[in-house]
Design an enzyme around this catalytic site. Sequence first.
Site: not given
Length: 366
Positions: A185, A205-206, A227, A258, A260
Amino acid sequence: MFRNFLSLLSLVAVAVALPGPEDGASRTDTAKRATCTVNSVSSASSLSDCTDVLITGFTVPSGETVTIAAASGATVTMSGDIIFSKTTASGPLLTFDTDNINFNGGDHNINGNGALYWDGQGTDGGVTKPHPFVKLKGYGTFQDVTVLNSPAQAISVGTTSTTVIESVTVDNSAGNAGGLGANTDGFDISASDLTLSKVTVNNQDDCTAINSGSNIVVEDSTCIGSHGLSIGSIASGKTVSNVKFARNTVTGGLYGLRIKVDSDATDASVSDVTYEANTVSGISDYGVLITQSYPDNDGTPGTGGPISGINFSGGTTTVSVDSGAYTVVVDCGACSGTWSFADLDATGGKGHIIAANDATISGGTY
Ligand SMILES: *[C@@H]1O[C@H](CO)[C@@H](O)[C@H](O)[C@H]1NC(C)=O
């Protein structure tokens, strides 16, 4: 004669400046030191008197961590790279804990030597990886530094008052080789009154993951192969409100934009999120994903973390996805309000799936 007088003057000046042995201790205790140099782990350990800190390049041995805890209002600059040896220490390996800090990394690196740990398993298994690599506590401004090759999660933001992070880069691009970098991340955020401006993240990742907080802006930033720009995952008891993503570019990777929420979250919420004039392209799975089914993408949504006030407005956000991807998926168990998607223009892929529960979504192309 005149010269002698000057020498005498300077001698007197030296005599006045140097504390006598009997009062030396009390003087150094009360006076703020001018510039403190950090060139080793031990020299970083007592900075509380320092209003000016110069970090020169040095290597941190295994087992050691570094905390920069300078005087409130301190200016902290770097003139070389901080390099972490492969370590047995757990993260964070480098912590900034200075109130009202003015940090400038001079475009130097904070190097985690991630390749010595990467095994494709991230923090789910395999080699133990210290994480987060860098922790921001205190508050202030952080500028012009590259966090290079973090073992796993790169920067954790837990600042306590108004903070600006500008022109900071997370470069884990080397982790793409062989699919070895994971859970890298860029910015994991649990903080309020925070602006990320002109940051760049290249990782696995994010790009950003906003886990809790309010009054957060992410602007003029770039995510590569990530991500995406994420809120969440939102766990029980966590709230995120009043977030704006403006003029960012997200290129490649699994997700673009996103939200989540954990499917089993309770006492949680996400509200008032605005997407303004972002450019998202080359996404392989979901261009825009708003879900309460996490860790599933589109599953059985929970209802304990309601989502409200999601808008695409103030300038067109374009999203272009790969052929196998969805443009937009909304997977709500508890969503409400009128959401304006008027400034969303999403194209490509296999279309959208909208399950908006009690929210009304208006406008937009997707
Ligand atoms: C989102 O758009 C709706 C409808 O235009 C508006 O009523 C609401 O105030 C907007 N919310 C935010 C957070 O901007």
